[in-house]
Design a protein around this motif. Structure first.
Motif, mmCIF file in Angstrom:
data_model
loop_
_atom_site.group_PDB
_atom_site.id
_atom_site.type_symbol
_atom_site.label_atom_id
_atom_site.label_comp_id
_atom_site.label_asym_id
_atom_site.label_seq_id
_atom_site.Cartn_x
_atom_site.Cartn_y
_atom_site.Cartn_z
ATOM 1 N N THR B 7 -15.269 66.418 33.158
ATOM 2 C CA THR B 7 -14.531 65.371 34.164
ATOM 3 C C THR B 7 -14.857 64.232 34.001
ATOM 4 O O THR B 7 -15.971 63.884 33.636
ATOM 5 N N TRP B 8 -14.141 63.368 34.970
ATOM 6 C CA TRP B 8 -14.507 62.124 35.283
ATOM 7 C C TRP B 8 -15.674 61.799 35.863
ATOM 8 O O TRP B 8 -16.515 60.915 35.747
ATOM 9 N N LYS B 9 -16.004 62.756 36.732
ATOM 10 C CA LYS B 9 -17.346 62.858 37.250
ATOM 11 C C LYS B 9 -18.442 62.845 36.569
ATOM 12 O O LYS B 9 -19.749 62.373 37.248
ATOM 13 N N GLU B 10 -18.386 63.264 35.715
ATOM 14 C CA GLU B 10 -19.729 63.434 34.436
ATOM 15 C C GLU B 10 -19.739 62.336 33.791
ATOM 16 O O GLU B 10 -20.648 62.225 32.914
ATOM 17 N N TYR B 11 -18.697 61.389 33.751
ATOM 18 C CA TYR B 11 -18.856 60.244 32.875
ATOM 19 C C TYR B 11 -19.994 59.093 33.515
ATOM 20 O O TYR B 11 -19.956 58.962 34.634
ATOM 21 N N ASN B 12 -20.907 58.902 32.578
ATOM 22 C CA ASN B 12 -21.993 58.219 33.000
ATOM 23 C C ASN B 12 -21.722 56.671 33.356
ATOM 24 O O ASN B 12 -20.927 56.345 32.857
ATOM 25 N N THR B 13 -22.402 56.302 34.703
ATOM 26 C CA THR B 13 -21.944 55.003 34.986
ATOM 27 C C THR B 13 -21.953 54.085 34.001
ATOM 28 O O THR B 13 -23.087 53.706 33.354
ATOM 29 N N GLY B 14 -21.132 53.304 33.851
ATOM 30 C CA GLY B 14 -21.019 52.129 32.663
ATOM 31 C C GLY B 14 -20.732 52.667 31.294
ATOM 32 O O GLY B 14 -20.756 51.925 30.555
ATOM 33 N N GLY B 15 -20.528 54.065 31.356
ATOM 34 C CA GLY B 15 -20.501 54.549 29.899
ATOM 35 C C GLY B 15 -21.767 54.673 29.201
ATOM 36 O O GLY B 15 -22.054 54.626 27.686
ATOM 37 N N ILE B 16 -23.092 54.422 29.919
ATOM 38 C CA ILE B 16 -24.347 54.234 29.184
ATOM 39 C C ILE B 16 -24.609 55.435 28.448
ATOM 40 O O ILE B 16 -24.542 56.609 28.934
ATOM 41 N N VAL B 17 -25.280 55.257 27.279
ATOM 42 C CA VAL B 17 -25.650 56.408 26.461
ATOM 43 C C VAL B 17 -27.192 56.171 26.433
ATOM 44 O O VAL B 17 -27.864 55.322 26.006
ATOM 45 N N PHE B 18 -27.807 57.354 26.992
ATOM 46 C CA PHE B 18 -29.419 57.396 27.252
ATOM 47 C C PHE B 18 -30.164 58.101 26.111
ATOM 48 O O PHE B 18 -31.401 57.955 26.103
ATOM 49 N N GLU B 19 -29.295 58.871 25.068
ATOM 50 C CA GLU B 19 -29.850 59.527 24.217
ATOM 51 C C GLU B 19 -29.836 58.502 22.931
ATOM 52 O O GLU B 19 -28.874 58.491 22.241
ATOM 53 N N PRO B 20 -31.188 57.861 22.464
ATOM 54 C CA PRO B 20 -31.105 57.016 21.324
ATOM 55 C C PRO B 20 -30.785 58.079 19.985
ATOM 56 O O PRO B 20 -31.192 59.046 19.769
ATOM 57 N N GLY B 21 -30.043 57.170 19.106
ATOM 58 C CA GLY B 21 -29.590 57.887 17.865
ATOM 59 C C GLY B 21 -28.733 58.889 17.840
ATOM 60 O O GLY B 21 -28.512 59.717 17.110
ATOM 61 N N ASN B 22 -27.971 59.018 19.171
ATOM 62 C CA ASN B 22 -27.155 60.230 19.210
ATOM 63 C C ASN B 22 -25.864 60.112 18.462
ATOM 64 O O ASN B 22 -25.226 60.953 18.342
ATOM 65 N N ALA B 23 -25.601 58.873 17.600
ATOM 66 C CA ALA B 23 -24.493 58.892 16.662
ATOM 67 C C ALA B 23 -24.639 59.946 15.574
ATOM 68 O O ALA B 23 -23.657 60.465 15.089
ATOM 69 N N ARG B 24 -25.944 60.420 15.362
ATOM 70 C CA ARG B 24 -26.052 61.287 14.681
ATOM 71 C C ARG B 24 -25.374 62.708 14.808
ATOM 72 O O ARG B 24 -25.117 63.443 13.893
ATOM 73 N N SER B 25 -25.209 63.051 16.095
ATOM 74 C CA SER B 25 -24.553 64.113 16.479
ATOM 75 C C SER B 25 -22.930 64.141 16.521
ATOM 76 O O SER B 25 -22.299 65.036 16.547
ATOM 77 N N PHE B 26 -22.504 62.939 16.162
ATOM 78 C CA PHE B 26 -21.145 62.718 15.986
ATOM 79 C C PHE B 26 -20.568 62.842 14.409
ATOM 80 O O PHE B 26 -20.869 61.534 13.564
ATOM 81 N N LYS B 27 -20.124 63.889 13.853
ATOM 82 C CA LYS B 27 -20.011 63.817 12.393
ATOM 83 C C LYS B 27 -18.725 63.410 11.937
ATOM 84 O O LYS B 27 -17.692 63.991 12.473
ATOM 85 N N THR B 28 -18.918 62.525 11.230
ATOM 86 C CA THR B 28 -17.412 61.788 10.954
ATOM 87 C C THR B 28 -16.981 62.335 9.497
ATOM 88 O O THR B 28 -15.845 61.918 9.204
#
Lengths: 389, 97
Positions: B7-28
């Motif tokens: 839900t929107w309530k779980e959207y991090n403030t400002g859309g900040i991504v706190f986990e470095p290198g997490n693009a790895r988990s997004f398989k394109t």
């Protein structure tokens, strides 16, 4: 409390920003905000405050630079007007999306064309939907107070949104007014140090300003809208704290001689003071008239407007900008929206006034108030006051 | 890890991504309709494919030849376009190489 000093309002605004212990400023000078940019540069160059002033080649870069600085946890400030604000347009909505509490000083000026450097509100109105919080000063003292309040509002953990403080160009920015400055100790007491929700640091890597695919964009918009709507509560609370500490009252909709008023006139910005004189004169003549002054533009104070107009038969709304081919002045269209569902609502008359620096005098406000029934009868959604036919 | 906030309530403030290198988990990789295939008999091991791959998914193997990580390769074909000995061909997904 210190004694009032006579000071140009733009210079006083820069002094107020300096009292807030900013870390980074980036401004590109443009009339009529130039003296804010210049004087703040002087203050920093003279070493009066420990801050960086980034000289940039454009307003687009000015806002980008302060956003980058804000991302590292710095307290930041920028200032602009009219075409400069237009030039920032691409960046403006990203600041609230990234929840960066940047404070901006706006010396409101008409947007070209024809080319015009004088005052109206068309600049900020065009950026209405950028998601910035937006407040309006009536005079120099309010401008100084609002800059100090602005940092506290923007940086509040329940808000974390950028805010612009609007001062009418020339009519406020370039006039010398008596201003009472709070002391540094008083400001320090009122304004705590900025504690960022998150900040860029090599020891704690994180990403800001990330991509939002269709699967997340809607939730991002909802989260931001909720934060913006909820900011009103914090703004009101901070204004109450200000009143308690400094004795000067601020409310989303300020009232002047509204007791028993059958006709109300509404202003936003420095013309409220001229309208006060008109209300005084008409009250002396026995006209039951009062004044509403809108201080909070975003988030729009719908409930406060509904409450403020209760009992009035006629509401005269003045606008300093026009939405071409739209429903009328932008302030009035919000007010019409606020009152549409109300069972008892006043008749609304909308005048577009003071465009591109056109003078609006006490007599004009008296004419607008006295001419309201005739204007209503015309059936026009709005009238451009004083236009030569 | 959840792919999207519920839900929107779980959207991090400002859309900040706190986990470095997490693009790895997004398989394109599933975006791909064409797949790069290397003909190592033509490959001169110059590494142009590795340098030009915008996804950074072309890697050099222990034998000095190159291959794309198909979890991330979007099938853009830049490697095949840049390969001057024409060792890389783009073939339709689902077809045998």
């Amino acid at each position: 409390m210190t004694k009032p000093v006579g000071m140009e309002v733009a210079v006083a605004a820069a002094e107020a920003v300096a009292l807030c212990n900013i870390d980074v400023a980036a401004c590109y000078p443009i009339t009529p905000n130039t003296h804010i940019a210049e004087h703040l540069a002087d203050i920093i160059a003279d070493g009066r405050i420990d801050a960086e002033y980034i000289t940039v080649e454009s307003e687009h870069s000015a806002l980008s630079a302060v956003m980058g600085a804000s991302g590292t946890g710095a307290r930041t400030f920028t200032a602009t007007s009219s075409q400069g604000l237009m030039y920032m347009h691409e960046i403006l909505p990203i600041t609230p999306a990234m929840r960066l509490p940047v404070v901006m000083g706006l010396g409101n000026r008409a947007v070209s064309g024809p080319i015009n450097i004088w005052n109206d509100h068309s600049d900020i109105i065009m950026q209405r939907d950028s998601g910035w919080l937006s407040i309006f000063a009536d005079n120099g003292q309010e401008a100084v107070d609002m800059f100090i309040q602005a940092f506290k509002i923007a940086e509040h953990p329940d808000v974390l949104l950028p805010i612009n403080v609007n001062m009418d160009g020339f009519q406020l920015t370039h006039v010398v007014e008596p201003i009472v400055f709070p002391t540094q100790a008083q400001v320090n007491k009122f304004l705590p140090p900025y504690k960022p929700f998150a900040s860029l640091h090599p020891d704690h890597p994180l990403s800001m300003g990330t991509l939002g695919l269709p699967e997340i964009y809607t939730e991002a918009v909802k989260a931001r809208d909720v934060a913006t709507v909820n900011a009103k509560k914090v703004i009101v609370q901070i204004w109450q704290e200000w009143e308690k500490q400094f004795g000067r009252k601020y409310e989303p909709v300020m009232t002047y001689k509204t007791a028993g008023a059958e006709i109300l006139i509404l202003t936003m910005g420095s013309m409220g003071e001229t309208a006060e004189v008109a209300v005084d004169a008409l009250r002396k003549k026995g006209v039951k008239v009062g004044l509403l002054k809108l201080k909070l533009w975003r988030p729009f104070p719908f409930d406060e407007i509904r409450k403020a107009v209760r009992g009035a038969k006629t509401l005269v709304v003045t606008d300093r900008a026009l939405s071409y081919g739209g429903p009328g002045g932008p302030v009035c269209s919000e007010i019409r929206a606020a009152l549409y569902d109300q069972p008892n609502r006043p008749e609304i008359v909308n005048y577009i006034i003071g465009l591109g620096g056109r003078d609006v005098r006490v007599e004009d406000f008296m004419k607008m108030i006295e001419g309201a029934p005739k204007a209503k009868k015309s059936g026009d959604a709005y009238q451009i006051y004083g236009v030569r036919e | 890890m959840k792919k999207w906030p519920e839900t929107w309530k779980e959207y991090n403030t400002g859309g900040i991504v706190f986990e470095p290198g997490n693009a790895r988990s997004f398989k394109t990789g599933p975006w791909r309709s064409l797949r790069p295939v290397w003909d190592n008999s033509k490959c001169i091991k110059c590494g142009v494919c590795y340098i030009f791959c915008p996804e950074g998914c072309v890697q050099e193997g222990p034998d000095g030849f190159f291959a794309a990580d198909l979890d991330y390769c979007k099938g853009c074909g830049i490697c095949a376009h840049e390969c001057w000995p024409s060792a890389i061909s783009m073939i339709e997904e689902g077809q045998e190489s």
